[in-house]
Design a protein around this motif. Structure first.
Motif, mmCIF file in Angstrom:
data_model
loop_
_atom_site.group_PDB
_atom_site.id
_atom_site.type_symbol
_atom_site.label_atom_id
_atom_site.label_comp_id
_atom_site.label_asym_id
_atom_site.label_seq_id
_atom_site.Cartn_x
_atom_site.Cartn_y
_atom_site.Cartn_z
ATOM 1 N N TRP A 397 23.056 6.205 -6.590
ATOM 2 C CA TRP A 397 23.681 6.761 -5.361
ATOM 3 C C TRP A 397 22.725 7.839 -4.956
ATOM 4 N N ARG A 398 22.532 7.953 -3.310
ATOM 5 C CA ARG A 398 21.709 8.767 -2.786
ATOM 6 C C ARG A 398 22.446 9.086 -1.298
ATOM 7 N N SER A 399 22.062 10.008 -0.771
ATOM 8 C CA SER A 399 22.551 10.249 0.757
ATOM 9 C C SER A 399 21.435 10.984 1.596
ATOM 10 N N ALA A 400 21.241 10.807 2.755
ATOM 11 C CA ALA A 400 20.537 11.429 3.640
ATOM 12 C C ALA A 400 21.198 12.045 4.800
ATOM 13 N N PHE A 401 20.920 13.425 4.986
ATOM 14 C CA PHE A 401 21.528 14.357 6.181
ATOM 15 C C PHE A 401 20.483 14.654 6.712
ATOM 16 N N PHE A 402 20.722 14.618 8.282
ATOM 17 C CA PHE A 402 19.469 14.738 9.517
ATOM 18 C C PHE A 402 20.226 15.234 10.663
ATOM 19 N N GLY A 403 19.325 16.019 11.300
ATOM 20 C CA GLY A 403 19.620 16.493 12.506
ATOM 21 C C GLY A 403 18.396 16.831 13.454
ATOM 22 N N SER A 404 18.582 16.973 14.661
ATOM 23 C CA SER A 404 17.372 17.262 15.521
ATOM 24 C C SER A 404 18.164 18.050 16.775
ATOM 25 N N TYR A 405 17.249 18.765 17.546
ATOM 26 C CA TYR A 405 17.510 19.282 18.644
ATOM 27 C C TYR A 405 16.122 19.208 19.953
ATOM 28 N N GLY A 406 16.692 18.926 20.985
ATOM 29 C CA GLY A 406 15.323 18.819 21.811
ATOM 30 C C GLY A 406 15.504 19.268 23.311
ATOM 31 N N GLU A 407 14.607 19.207 24.052
ATOM 32 C CA GLU A 407 14.772 19.744 25.442
ATOM 33 C C GLU A 407 13.695 19.059 26.112
ATOM 34 N N GLY A 462 24.520 11.241 8.756
ATOM 35 C CA GLY A 462 24.044 11.161 7.376
ATOM 36 C C GLY A 462 24.372 9.683 6.832
ATOM 37 N N SER A 463 24.150 9.428 5.676
ATOM 38 C CA SER A 463 24.142 8.145 5.207
ATOM 39 C C SER A 463 24.634 8.150 3.704
ATOM 40 N N LEU A 464 25.248 7.143 3.225
ATOM 41 C CA LEU A 464 25.451 6.971 1.634
ATOM 42 C C LEU A 464 24.991 5.668 1.299
ATOM 43 N N ILE A 465 24.047 5.628 0.357
ATOM 44 C CA ILE A 465 23.635 4.353 -0.197
ATOM 45 C C ILE A 465 23.900 4.260 -1.719
ATOM 46 N N TRP A 466 24.332 3.014 -1.978
ATOM 47 C CA TRP A 466 24.167 2.477 -3.301
ATOM 48 C C TRP A 466 23.356 1.395 -3.630
ATOM 49 N N SER A 467 22.550 1.680 -4.669
ATOM 50 C CA SER A 467 21.634 0.703 -5.359
ATOM 51 C C SER A 467 22.029 0.313 -6.546
ATOM 52 N N PRO A 468 22.798 -0.667 -6.948
ATOM 53 C CA PRO A 468 23.524 -1.174 -8.108
ATOM 54 C C PRO A 468 22.184 -1.562 -8.999
ATOM 55 N N VAL A 469 21.243 -2.188 -8.571
ATOM 56 C CA VAL A 469 20.080 -2.752 -9.182
ATOM 57 C C VAL A 469 18.938 -2.341 -8.492
ATOM 58 N N SER A 470 17.778 -2.593 -9.056
ATOM 59 C CA SER A 470 16.388 -2.251 -8.593
ATOM 60 C C SER A 470 16.195 -2.891 -7.283
ATOM 61 N N ASP A 471 15.941 -2.540 -6.062
ATOM 62 C CA ASP A 471 15.785 -3.235 -4.830
ATOM 63 C C ASP A 471 16.802 -3.801 -4.090
ATOM 64 N N LEU A 472 17.832 -3.224 -4.333
ATOM 65 C CA LEU A 472 19.016 -3.705 -3.633
ATOM 66 C C LEU A 472 19.723 -2.329 -3.109
ATOM 67 N N ASP A 473 19.916 -2.117 -1.684
ATOM 68 C CA ASP A 473 20.632 -1.190 -1.058
ATOM 69 C C ASP A 473 21.646 -1.580 -0.128
ATOM 70 N N ILE A 474 22.757 -0.874 -0.593
ATOM 71 C CA ILE A 474 24.107 -1.293 0.158
ATOM 72 C C ILE A 474 24.496 -0.043 0.773
#
Length: 532
Positions: A397-407, A462-474
């Motif tokens: 299990w892994r997650s990404a959290f991201f944010g940006s600001y621009g003008e 943000g995201s939440l990703i489950w990789s139950p086996v190698s090379d498979l992302d859900i």
């Protein structure tokens, strides 16, 4: 009959005996030995020797399904109205390497093929599209089949030549499904580059890159995406115009990119810079009418050199969890809006943000505008800042959290010049205007129009990703994007769709349009992906 049968049987036996004797006298030809595919361990796992050569090849790929939902404010006429969509994608990679006296000779090819429907888009594909829909689009643009040569480059003795990611880029939305944050992400451009390495992870690169993939339209108040006038209206039913301009930048000089980079156990850092020529050629005089005849003598439009700088750092954080990574990045540009990655959420290719249906107002995205009196380019300036963190809750299990600001900012004089011409055109009896019309300085409409307004953009997700086996992302990703004007208010085109046809009434105070200071959308995307 019995005698005849014995005769025939004897004849067949005799012929068989003679044939066997002759066959015994013929030379025997040995079967060719089978050349088995051999594993190549010189370049890592998955490589094998191409039979009969000393070249190692790795074949890999990807299959992906995506479904998405995006909020929309309305289903008003002219908008697609879709709030959901789906996409299937196939990817094939070919990586060929040969060891030579000068080092490794490499050729890499990546082909993508996909089908998408509804509101779902690929940010990368739309950036590649550069404002033009790919083939296989239905009549409303809601279903699309496309094939893309994403990568096709050669590397040898420090040289890189072909179609590859820009050497200017650093973070490039590495941890995002969609790529909603601000920041340069030119994943496919044509380039010729040389990289010198100095040891201890330090390297520097000088790259000559295709300018087509980093240009945005020069601001044109009215006109089609291909060719539009500096200004056009109608006087007594006849066209009243001056100075046509091709608002799609012309390709003359390439973009020049330089990067200084370090890669070590703690992470990576990069400082990059780029130059981009803004070239629209001459502004040709149109047919004068009425008072606009005095404005037909527009001088030659000189090209200007836009530029951008970017710095980024990547920290590997195994002390928190194996695989944890933090990116921090910032960029500033003058006349190089794409290099700061300040774009509509669907990609850096359009003059205005129309990233979701029923949007209240459009952001102007332009490297420059043309002063209608001097004919010279006036560049925009802008910046972006991005942070993105990838965290492993466990190996699966892994997650990404991201944010940006621009003008993105336009000079005050640029807007005043467009407004002054608008005033001349209005006094000449013009009655037809678009939402790129600026208005007469000092009027109520000028205060509320969206053209050449300074804007900001915020994206968090943000995201939440489950990789139950190698090379498979859900996994699932959600992000929120807000755009807004830095000062004042603008006409709400969703709630007051007739405002731009009622300029005189707005200025007279007999029509009060609905206004807004910001607009936003939320996007949720589900993905199943198998790499091999």
């Amino acid at each position: 009959m019995s005698l005849l049968n014995r005769f025939l049987l004897g004849s067949v036996t005799a012929f068989a005996a003679v044939g066997a004797a002759q066959a015994a006298d013929l030379p025997v030809k040995k079967a060719a030995p089978i050349e088995y595919v051999r594993v190549c361990s010189a370049f890592g796992a998955g490589f094998f020797y191409i039979p009969g050569t000393d070249t190692c090849l790795r074949i890999s790929g990807r299959a992906r399904f995506e479904g998405a939902y995006q909020t929309a404010y309305s289903r008003q006429a002219g908008n697609g109205g879709d709030t959901s969509g789906f996409r299937g994608l196939a990817r094939f990679n070919l990586d060929a390497r040969t060891q030579t006296a000068y080092g490794t000779l490499r050729a890499f090819v990546r082909l993508d093929a996909a089908s998408r429907t509804g509101t779902i888009h690929s940010g990368t594909m739309l950036r590649i599209g550069q404002a033009y829909a790919a083939t296989g689009v239905d009549e409303r643009g809601r279903a699309e089949q496309y094939v893309n040569v994403d990568k096709a480059f050669i590397q040898f003795a420090g040289l890189t030549a072909g179609r590859a990611s820009s050497f200017y880029d650093f973070y490039a939305h590495d941890f995002e499904f969609y790529g909603a944050t601000s920041g340069s992400d030119n994943s496919s451009t044509n380039l010729f580059a040389y990289t010198a390495t100095f040891g201890n992870g330090f390297s520097t690169t000088l790259s000559v890159e295709d300018p087509v993939f980093t240009r945005s339209p020069v601001f044109s108040p009215v006109g089609s995406p291909a060719v539009g006038p500096v200004f056009v209206g109608y006087a007594n039913g006849l066209p009243s115009r001056f100075g046509y301009v091709d608002n799609i930048q012309r390709s003359r000089l390439p973009d020049f990119v330089g990067a200084l980079r370090v890669d070590q156990a703690w992470g990576s850092a990069q400082l990059s810079a780029a130059t981009h020529e803004i070239n629209v050629g001459n502004v040709g005089a149109g047919t004068p009418a009425g008072t606009l005849g005095v404005l037909t003598g527009i001088p030659h439009t000189n090209s200007v050199q836009g530029w951008a700088v970017q710095g980024g750092v990547k920290f590997n954080l195994p002390s928190i969890a194996p695989g944890d990574t933090l990116y921090l990045q910032g960029a500033y540009g003058n006349g190089a809006q794409t290099y700061i990655g300040y774009c509509m959420i669907a990609g850096c290719y359009a003059q205005a943000n129309n990233g979701w249906d029923g949007q209240k107002f459009n952001q102007p995205f332009a490297d420059a505008s043309i002063n209608p009196f001097t004919g010279q380019l006036q560049t925009s300036t802008g910046f972006s800042a991005v942070a993105s963190y990838l965290h492993y809750w466990s190996p699966e299990w892994r997650s990404a959290f991201f944010g940006s600001y621009g003008e993105l900012d336009f000079s005050r004089s640029a807007r005043l010049a467009q407004g002054a011409v608008f005033g001349l055109l209005s006094s000449n009896g013009a009655t037809s205007f678009s939402n790129n019309s600026v208005g007469v300085p000092g009027t109520r409409f000028y205060q509320l129009s969206e053209a050449l307004r300074d804007t900001y953009q915020i994206a968090v997700g943000g995201s939440l990703i489950w990789s139950p086996v190698s090379d498979l992302d859900i996994g699932v990703e959600a992000f929120y994007t807000q755009i807004g004007v830095k000062n004042g208010r603008v006409i709400d085109g969703d709630k007051s769709p007739t405002a731009y046809a009622s300029i005189a009434a707005i200025n007279a105070g007999t029509f009060v349009p609905r206004t807004a200071t910001q607009d936003s959308t939320t996007h949720v995307r589900f993905r199943v992906q198998r790499d091999f």
